[in-house]
Design a protein around this motif. Sequence first.
Motif, short mmCIF file in Angstrom:
data_model
loop_
_atom_site.label_atom_id
_atom_site.label_comp_id
_atom_site.label_asym_id
_atom_site.label_seq_id
_atom_site.Cartn_x
_atom_site.Cartn_y
_atom_site.Cartn_z
N ILE A 107 -37.49 21.43 41.98
CA ILE A 107 -38.74 22.27 42.14
C ILE A 107 -38.83 23.60 41.29
O ILE A 107 -39.86 23.41 40.73
CB ILE A 107 -38.45 22.77 43.71
N PRO A 108 -37.57 24.18 40.98
CA PRO A 108 -38.00 25.44 40.02
C PRO A 108 -37.93 24.75 38.74
O PRO A 108 -38.69 25.32 37.84
CB PRO A 108 -36.37 25.90 40.29
N LEU A 109 -37.60 23.70 38.29
CA LEU A 109 -37.61 23.13 36.93
C LEU A 109 -39.03 22.74 36.82
O LEU A 109 -39.91 23.06 35.90
CB LEU A 109 -36.55 22.11 36.84
N LEU A 110 -39.62 22.12 37.70
CA LEU A 110 -41.03 21.90 37.86
C LEU A 110 -41.99 23.09 37.86
O LEU A 110 -42.89 22.76 37.10
CB LEU A 110 -41.47 20.78 38.95
N THR A 111 -41.81 23.87 38.35
CA THR A 111 -42.41 25.21 38.64
C THR A 111 -42.35 25.73 37.18
O THR A 111 -43.44 26.08 36.82
CB THR A 111 -41.84 26.18 39.55
N THR A 112 -41.13 26.05 36.63
CA THR A 112 -40.93 26.47 35.18
C THR A 112 -41.90 25.72 34.20
O THR A 112 -42.60 26.25 33.25
CB THR A 112 -39.45 26.37 34.74
N TRP A 113 -41.71 24.36 34.42
CA TRP A 113 -42.58 23.45 33.57
C TRP A 113 -44.03 23.89 33.44
O TRP A 113 -44.42 24.08 32.27
CB TRP A 113 -42.20 22.06 33.57
N TYR A 114 -44.61 23.73 34.57
CA TYR A 114 -46.20 23.76 34.81
C TYR A 114 -46.55 25.37 34.53
O TYR A 114 -47.42 25.59 33.87
CB TYR A 114 -46.70 23.61 35.96
N SER A 115 -45.44 26.17 34.79
CA SER A 115 -45.78 27.70 34.33
C SER A 115 -45.81 27.94 32.76
O SER A 115 -46.83 28.62 32.10
CB SER A 115 -44.59 28.75 34.76
N LEU A 116 -44.99 27.24 32.23
CA LEU A 116 -44.97 27.24 30.55
C LEU A 116 -46.15 26.67 30.03
O LEU A 116 -46.94 27.14 29.06
CB LEU A 116 -43.85 26.57 29.98
N LEU A 117 -46.71 25.49 30.79
CA LEU A 117 -47.78 24.96 30.24
C LEU A 117 -49.05 25.68 30.30
O LEU A 117 -50.03 26.10 29.60
CB LEU A 117 -48.15 23.49 30.76
N LEU A 118 -49.12 26.39 31.45
CA LEU A 118 -50.24 27.36 31.93
C LEU A 118 -50.08 28.46 30.98
O LEU A 118 -51.37 28.90 30.55
CB LEU A 118 -50.23 27.83 33.39
N THR A 119 -48.98 29.07 30.91
CA THR A 119 -48.78 30.18 29.71
C THR A 119 -49.44 29.89 28.41
O THR A 119 -50.32 30.70 27.88
CB THR A 119 -47.53 30.61 29.64
N ALA A 120 -49.08 28.66 27.86
CA ALA A 120 -49.55 28.32 26.64
C ALA A 120 -51.30 28.36 26.72
O ALA A 120 -51.76 28.74 25.73
CB ALA A 120 -48.86 26.97 26.33
N LEU A 121 -51.69 27.42 27.65
CA LEU A 121 -53.14 27.52 27.73
C LEU A 121 -53.63 29.05 27.82
O LEU A 121 -54.98 29.23 27.08
CB LEU A 121 -53.58 27.06 29.10
N ILE A 122 -53.12 29.95 28.56
CA ILE A 122 -53.73 31.06 28.73
C ILE A 122 -53.77 31.94 27.17
O ILE A 122 -54.50 32.45 26.90
CB ILE A 122 -53.11 32.04 29.45
#
Length: 187
Positions: free
Chosen positions: A91-106
Motif C-alpha cells: 500500500i505505501p509503495l502504490l501510494t508512492t507510485w501514484y503520488s509520483l505520477l500525479l506530481t509529474a502531471l502537476i
Amino acid sequence: MTPQAYCARLEQALSSMPPAERQEIIRYYLEFLEDASEDERSALGTPEELAQRILRENGIFPPDTAAAPPKKNSNRIAKWIILACTCYIWIPLLTTWYSLLLTALIVLAVIPIALCAALLGGLFTFVLALFQDVPSALMQLGMGLACGGVAALVAYPIWIACKSIVKFALFTTKKMWHFVTKGDDTP
C-alpha cells in the motif's frame, strides 16, 4: 476407423484400470464393433469419451478431470491471503507510485501556466512602465512575449507527455490488477 484401431485407442485410454478388467472390456467392445452397425458405432463416441464413461462406471476417475480446478482456486485464495498479510508493504509503495505520477502531471501542467502568467505580467508591467521608463517597458514587453512564445511552443509536447503519463499509469494499474486476479504477468 477400424474396430482394431478403435479398441487400441480405447485400451490406451483405459490404462488406469487393472489389466485383467481392461482386456475383458477391450474383448467385449471388439466383438461389439465387428457386429455393430454404423449408427451403433457412432453412438459410442470417441474411444476417449467411452473410456471416461467406463472409468466413471467402475469408480475410477480420469486423472485430468478432478484435480485441476481446486489448485487454481487454492492458488487464488493463497494469493489473496499473501496480499492481505503484506498490505503494509505494497500500500505505501502504490501510494508512492501514484503520488509520483500525479506530481509529474502537476509539474508538467504548471510549466505552461507559469509561462502564460509571465506573459501577462510582462504585458501588465509594460503598460505600467510605458509612461515612466520606455526602455524598461519595452524590455518587460519583450520578456513577456518571449515567455508567451515559449508557452506556445511547449504546450503541445507537454500535453503529449501528460497523456503518456496517464496511459502509463492506466497500463501499470491494469498489469497489477491482472497479476493479482489472474496470477501471471501476461494479460
